[in-house]
Design a protein around this motif. Structure first.
Motif, short mmCIF file in Angstrom:
data_model
loop_
_atom_site.label_atom_id
_atom_site.label_comp_id
_atom_site.label_asym_id
_atom_site.label_seq_id
_atom_site.Cartn_x
_atom_site.Cartn_y
_atom_site.Cartn_z
N TYR A 1 32.29 21.77 7.94
CA TYR A 1 31.45 20.58 8.05
C TYR A 1 30.29 20.88 8.97
N VAL A 2 29.12 20.32 8.65
CA VAL A 2 27.97 20.38 9.54
C VAL A 2 27.38 18.98 9.67
N LEU A 3 26.69 18.78 10.77
CA LEU A 3 26.00 17.52 11.04
C LEU A 3 24.52 17.77 10.83
N ILE A 4 23.86 16.87 10.09
CA ILE A 4 22.43 17.04 9.79
C ILE A 4 21.79 15.67 9.66
N GLY A 5 20.46 15.62 9.70
CA GLY A 5 19.74 14.36 9.59
C GLY A 5 20.08 13.60 8.32
N SER A 6 19.92 12.28 8.38
CA SER A 6 20.20 11.40 7.24
C SER A 6 18.93 10.94 6.54
N GLY A 7 17.80 11.52 6.96
CA GLY A 7 16.52 11.08 6.45
C GLY A 7 15.87 10.04 7.36
N ARG A 8 16.66 9.56 8.30
CA ARG A 8 16.20 8.60 9.30
C ARG A 8 16.56 9.15 10.68
N ARG A 9 15.83 8.72 11.70
CA ARG A 9 16.20 9.12 13.07
C ARG A 9 17.49 8.45 13.48
N ARG A 10 17.74 7.29 12.95
CA ARG A 10 18.96 6.55 13.26
C ARG A 10 20.03 7.02 12.28
N GLY A 11 20.98 7.76 12.76
CA GLY A 11 22.09 8.19 11.91
C GLY A 11 22.02 9.65 11.53
N LYS A 12 23.18 10.18 11.19
CA LYS A 12 23.32 11.58 10.77
C LYS A 12 24.33 11.64 9.63
N LEU A 13 24.21 12.68 8.83
CA LEU A 13 25.21 12.99 7.81
C LEU A 13 26.15 14.05 8.36
N ILE A 14 27.39 13.97 7.96
CA ILE A 14 28.38 15.01 8.22
C ILE A 14 28.87 15.43 6.84
N LEU A 15 28.68 16.70 6.50
CA LEU A 15 29.05 17.13 5.15
C LEU A 15 29.52 18.57 5.13
N PRO A 16 30.30 18.92 4.10
CA PRO A 16 30.76 20.30 3.99
C PRO A 16 29.58 21.24 3.70
N GLY A 17 29.58 22.41 4.32
CA GLY A 17 28.54 23.40 4.04
C GLY A 17 28.43 23.72 2.56
N PRO A 18 29.56 23.90 1.85
CA PRO A 18 29.47 24.19 0.41
C PRO A 18 28.78 23.09 -0.40
N PHE A 19 28.81 21.84 0.09
CA PHE A 19 28.11 20.75 -0.60
C PHE A 19 26.61 21.06 -0.66
N LEU A 20 26.06 21.54 0.46
CA LEU A 20 24.62 21.85 0.50
C LEU A 20 24.24 22.91 -0.52
N ALA A 21 25.11 23.89 -0.68
CA ALA A 21 24.82 24.99 -1.61
C ALA A 21 24.79 24.52 -3.06
N GLN A 22 25.27 23.32 -3.35
CA GLN A 22 25.28 22.79 -4.71
C GLN A 22 24.14 21.81 -4.98
N LEU A 23 23.27 21.62 -4.01
CA LEU A 23 22.13 20.74 -4.20
C LEU A 23 21.10 21.40 -5.12
N PRO A 24 20.24 20.61 -5.77
CA PRO A 24 19.22 21.19 -6.65
C PRO A 24 18.35 22.21 -5.90
N ASN A 25 18.09 23.32 -6.55
CA ASN A 25 17.22 24.40 -6.05
C ASN A 25 17.74 25.05 -4.77
N ALA A 26 19.02 24.86 -4.47
CA ALA A 26 19.60 25.45 -3.26
C ALA A 26 19.94 26.91 -3.49
N GLU A 27 19.72 27.69 -2.44
CA GLU A 27 20.06 29.10 -2.49
C GLU A 27 20.55 29.51 -1.11
N VAL A 28 21.70 30.13 -1.05
CA VAL A 28 22.22 30.64 0.21
C VAL A 28 21.55 31.99 0.46
N VAL A 29 20.95 32.12 1.65
CA VAL A 29 20.17 33.32 1.96
C VAL A 29 20.77 34.00 3.19
#
Length: 188
Positions: free
Chosen positions: A155-183
């Motif tokens: 899990y990682v913590l990252i912005g929610s698109g707003r200054r108020r609040g954060k997302l907590i999500l699995p790292g592998p979730f990010l790798a499945q987003l459109p145009n995502a590439e693990v580098v």
């Protein structure tokens, strides 16, 4: 529909929710992207916490909510130039590292020059608030470069698109987003 709060995998938050059940806590592009998400990681694994916008910056946030820098990630917008053409990309790296813009990102994007996009540009193009830029809900066609340490995190913590609040999500979730590439070597 507002669901019951869930337990956060880390930190000290008043309440944690499944992000898809609390779209009002997210920037519009983030909420829309979660509605459309079709990867194999369950969208319900993405959590949101409602927090004080005055402590949105990483170090202050981690201190206020007892979150380790090792599980905090940052999303930065990059302007890549080749001649007169400018294209944009986003990069995600752990807060304990720095994105290698001048070598790894520039080379990966095939740009002559790469730099952090100006704040006003990043905000205008993403529809998100500065200090809360999120890799979920980026403009169509933008490359999303993810450091391998982020992609392999439970899990990682990252912005929610707003200054108020954060997302907590699995790292592998990010790798499945459109145009995502693990580098490998994106950050160090």
């Amino acid at each position: 529909m507002i669901s019951s709060p869930v337990t956060s995998p880390f930190g000290r938050f008043e309440e944690t929710w499944r992000a898809v059940h609390r779209p009002e806590l997210l920037a519009d592009p983030v909420a829309s992207a979660l509605e459309r998400y079709s990867g194999t990681e369950p969208v319900e694994s993405v959590l949101v916490v409602d927090t004080d916008p005055e402590v949105a910056d990483t170090a202050a946030f981690c201190a206020a909510y007892d979150v380790s820098l090792e599980v905090s990630a940052n999303c930065v917008v990059i302007a890549a130039r080749r001649g007169q053409d400018v294209s944009y990309a986003a990069c995600v790296a752990l807060a304990t590292t720095r994105v290698d813009v001048n070598k790894a990102v520039r080379k990966h994007l095939g740009a002559r020059k790469a730099s952090f996009a100006p704040m006003e540009t990043a905000v205008a193009l993403t529809g998100m608030e500065y200090g809360g830029i999120c890799p979920v809900g980026l403009p169509d066609g933008w490359p999303l470069l993810i450091d391998e340490a982020v992609a392999s995190s439970p899990y990682v913590l990252i912005g929610s698109g707003r200054r108020r609040g954060k997302l907590i999500l699995p790292g592998p979730f990010l790798a499945q987003l459109p145009n995502a590439e693990v580098v490998a070597g994106l950050a160090g």
